[in-house]
Design a protein around this motif. Structure first.
Motif, mmCIF file in Angstrom:
data_model
loop_
_atom_site.group_PDB
_atom_site.id
_atom_site.type_symbol
_atom_site.label_atom_id
_atom_site.label_comp_id
_atom_site.label_asym_id
_atom_site.label_seq_id
_atom_site.Cartn_x
_atom_site.Cartn_y
_atom_site.Cartn_z
ATOM 1 N N ILE A 1 0.834 -1.052 0.048
ATOM 2 C CA ILE A 1 -0.104 -0.041 -0.191
ATOM 3 C C ILE A 1 0.894 1.318 -0.126
ATOM 4 O O ILE A 1 1.841 1.432 0.833
ATOM 5 C CB ILE A 1 -0.833 0.133 1.185
ATOM 6 N N TRP A 2 0.724 2.099 -0.905
ATOM 7 C CA TRP A 2 1.557 3.148 -0.945
ATOM 8 C C TRP A 2 0.239 4.359 -0.716
ATOM 9 O O TRP A 2 -0.414 5.000 -1.551
ATOM 10 C CB TRP A 2 1.873 3.519 -2.399
ATOM 11 N N GLY A 3 0.251 4.754 0.464
ATOM 12 C CA GLY A 3 -1.083 5.701 0.869
ATOM 13 C C GLY A 3 -0.822 7.113 0.883
ATOM 14 O O GLY A 3 0.313 7.271 0.429
ATOM 15 N N PRO A 4 -1.744 7.787 1.255
ATOM 16 C CA PRO A 4 -1.655 9.250 1.300
ATOM 17 C C PRO A 4 -0.379 9.908 2.136
ATOM 18 O O PRO A 4 0.002 9.228 3.191
ATOM 19 C CB PRO A 4 -2.878 9.803 1.748
ATOM 20 N N LYS A 5 0.089 11.098 1.827
ATOM 21 C CA LYS A 5 1.049 11.715 2.757
ATOM 22 C C LYS A 5 0.188 12.584 3.815
ATOM 23 O O LYS A 5 -0.881 13.059 3.733
ATOM 24 C CB LYS A 5 1.640 12.825 1.935
ATOM 25 N N VAL A 6 0.745 12.215 5.085
ATOM 26 C CA VAL A 6 0.083 12.955 6.156
ATOM 27 C C VAL A 6 0.944 13.773 6.944
ATOM 28 O O VAL A 6 2.175 13.578 6.954
ATOM 29 C CB VAL A 6 -0.594 11.824 6.889
ATOM 30 N N THR A 7 0.443 14.633 7.743
ATOM 31 C CA THR A 7 1.115 15.289 8.912
ATOM 32 C C THR A 7 0.903 14.778 10.233
ATOM 33 O O THR A 7 -0.225 14.735 10.685
ATOM 34 C CB THR A 7 0.774 16.488 8.829
ATOM 35 N N LEU A 8 1.803 14.262 10.855
ATOM 36 C CA LEU A 8 1.577 13.619 12.142
ATOM 37 C C LEU A 8 1.587 14.681 13.236
ATOM 38 O O LEU A 8 2.062 15.802 13.170
ATOM 39 C CB LEU A 8 3.030 12.682 12.422
ATOM 40 N N SER A 9 0.673 14.259 14.311
ATOM 41 C CA SER A 9 0.375 15.121 15.232
ATOM 42 C C SER A 9 0.642 14.565 16.587
ATOM 43 O O SER A 9 1.682 13.450 16.544
ATOM 44 C CB SER A 9 -1.010 15.523 15.332
ATOM 45 N N ASN A 10 0.237 14.767 17.785
ATOM 46 C CA ASN A 10 0.383 14.302 18.782
ATOM 47 C C ASN A 10 -0.163 12.982 19.040
ATOM 48 O O ASN A 10 0.442 12.009 19.916
ATOM 49 C CB ASN A 10 0.026 15.049 20.054
ATOM 50 N N SER A 11 -0.958 12.807 18.431
ATOM 51 C CA SER A 11 -1.521 11.253 18.390
ATOM 52 C C SER A 11 -1.962 10.893 16.786
ATOM 53 O O SER A 11 -2.464 11.521 16.249
ATOM 54 C CB SER A 11 -3.148 11.565 19.183
ATOM 55 N N ASN A 12 -1.435 9.718 16.636
ATOM 56 C CA ASN A 12 -1.656 9.054 15.437
ATOM 57 C C ASN A 12 -1.929 7.634 15.367
ATOM 58 O O ASN A 12 -1.109 6.995 16.028
ATOM 59 C CB ASN A 12 -0.217 9.370 14.792
ATOM 60 N N TYR A 13 -3.152 7.327 14.868
ATOM 61 C CA TYR A 13 -3.610 6.108 15.031
ATOM 62 C C TYR A 13 -3.426 5.147 13.693
ATOM 63 O O TYR A 13 -3.351 5.528 12.536
ATOM 64 C CB TYR A 13 -4.949 5.815 15.181
ATOM 65 N N LEU A 14 -3.230 3.615 13.882
ATOM 66 C CA LEU A 14 -2.987 2.875 12.716
ATOM 67 C C LEU A 14 -4.114 1.694 13.113
ATOM 68 O O LEU A 14 -4.150 1.228 14.466
ATOM 69 C CB LEU A 14 -1.705 2.397 12.234
ATOM 70 N N ARG A 15 -4.763 1.312 12.077
ATOM 71 C CA ARG A 15 -5.605 0.185 12.356
ATOM 72 C C ARG A 15 -5.732 -0.778 11.028
ATOM 73 O O ARG A 15 -5.445 -0.547 9.836
ATOM 74 C CB ARG A 15 -7.033 0.637 12.462
ATOM 75 N N VAL A 16 -5.233 -2.286 11.257
ATOM 76 C CA VAL A 16 -5.469 -2.984 10.426
ATOM 77 C C VAL A 16 -6.347 -3.930 10.444
ATOM 78 O O VAL A 16 -6.553 -4.521 11.678
ATOM 79 C CB VAL A 16 -3.971 -3.791 10.298
ATOM 80 N N THR A 17 -7.282 -4.396 9.378
ATOM 81 C CA THR A 17 -8.266 -5.405 9.484
ATOM 82 C C THR A 17 -8.117 -6.570 8.517
ATOM 83 O O THR A 17 -7.639 -6.419 7.287
ATOM 84 C CB THR A 17 -9.774 -4.740 9.135
ATOM 85 N N LYS A 18 -7.538 -7.575 9.073
ATOM 86 C CA LYS A 18 -7.663 -8.987 8.309
ATOM 87 C C LYS A 18 -8.828 -9.633 8.219
ATOM 88 O O LYS A 18 -9.426 -10.055 9.223
ATOM 89 C CB LYS A 18 -6.607 -9.786 9.116
ATOM 90 N N THR A 19 -9.231 -9.906 7.029
ATOM 91 C CA THR A 19 -10.269 -10.595 6.706
ATOM 92 C C THR A 19 -10.008 -11.585 5.660
ATOM 93 O O THR A 19 -9.747 -11.449 4.381
ATOM 94 C CB THR A 19 -11.565 -9.837 6.172
ATOM 95 N N GLY A 20 -9.719 -13.004 6.114
ATOM 96 C CA GLY A 20 -9.141 -14.025 5.338
ATOM 97 C C GLY A 20 -7.947 -13.601 4.844
ATOM 98 O O GLY A 20 -6.943 -13.497 5.614
ATOM 99 N N SER A 21 -7.548 -13.538 3.665
ATOM 100 C CA SER A 21 -6.332 -13.174 2.957
ATOM 101 C C SER A 21 -6.274 -11.674 2.688
ATOM 102 O O SER A 21 -5.443 -11.244 1.959
ATOM 103 C CB SER A 21 -5.955 -13.888 1.966
ATOM 104 N N ASN A 22 -7.371 -10.886 3.035
ATOM 105 C CA ASN A 22 -7.506 -9.295 2.696
ATOM 106 C C ASN A 22 -7.164 -8.591 3.845
ATOM 107 O O ASN A 22 -7.399 -8.895 5.033
ATOM 108 C CB ASN A 22 -9.036 -9.186 2.407
ATOM 109 N N PHE A 23 -6.121 -7.682 3.571
ATOM 110 C CA PHE A 23 -5.722 -6.831 4.682
ATOM 111 C C PHE A 23 -5.982 -5.090 4.033
ATOM 112 O O PHE A 23 -5.924 -4.811 3.284
ATOM 113 C CB PHE A 23 -4.208 -6.811 4.675
#
Length: 198
Positions: free
Chosen positions: A124-146
């Protein structure tokens, strides 16, 4: 299978395994209270990529189930090539996926990288972001899909992308990397959670 660690104690849950093959990184629950802080020093490459397995990582054993993996990373922005931190889903030393904030210099992007049969590639080559004091990441695995999502508040989530990959997840957790120019890099993980979808 669901699990959450808010890193609110000064002793580690014994289910965690810290790996740093270069043996010069540090992790602490007390340097930044209520956080897992992982620091890799300048001058040596902590990377997990083709023919490399040197990234600093804190992983736990998991079952290969459909689940949501999530973390919040506080402060400590990254801007030097190639600093990165995020979530790692790990089969073995030749097969794993990294979901992370990654920079080639300047503001980071939300990205995923996979190493399959020892060969690294971008997932995945996602969007450019500006990091702040709080930065969340979430990965959802469904079968072989991420699916990779990111957020500034943990409420409103943005989709960075998704892909399909056959892999058996045996361990999962958090990773810090300082590839390329090898700058000192610190990540302050506020929590880590796994929520079973079964």
């Amino acid at each position: 299978q669901s699990f959450r660690d808010d890193f609110s104690t000064t002793t580690f849950d014994s289910s965690w395994f810290f790996t740093d093959l270069l043996k010069n990184s540090q992790y602490s629950l007390s340097l930044n209270p209520d956080h897992l802080q992982i620091k890799v020093p300048a001058g040596s490459s902590h990377d997990c990529w083709t023919n490399l397995n040197n990234c600093a990582r804190m992983l736990r054993n998991v079952n290969n189930i459909d689940a949501v993996y999530e973390t919040k990373i506080d402060g400590q922005s990254i801007s030097i090539n190639a600093q990165t931190y995020g979530i790692m889903l790990y089969q073995d030393s030749n097969n794993y996926i990294r979901f992370e904030y990654w920079t080639a210099g300047g503001n980071p992007i939300v990205a995923a990288w996979k190493v399959i049969n020892g060969i690294g590639s971008n997932a995945i080559w996602g969007p450019k972001v500006t990091l702040s004091n709080s930065n969340y990441l979430r990965v959802t695995k469904t079968g072989s899909n991420f699916k990779l999502e990111y957020s500034k508040d943990g409420v409103n989530w943005n989709n960075a992308g998704q892909f399909t990959q056959q892999i058996t997840i045996n361990r999962a957790g958090l990773v810090v990397i300082n590839a390329a120019t090898n700058p000192a890099t610190t990540a302050n993980f506020d929590y880590y959670s796994v929520t079973s979808l079964g």
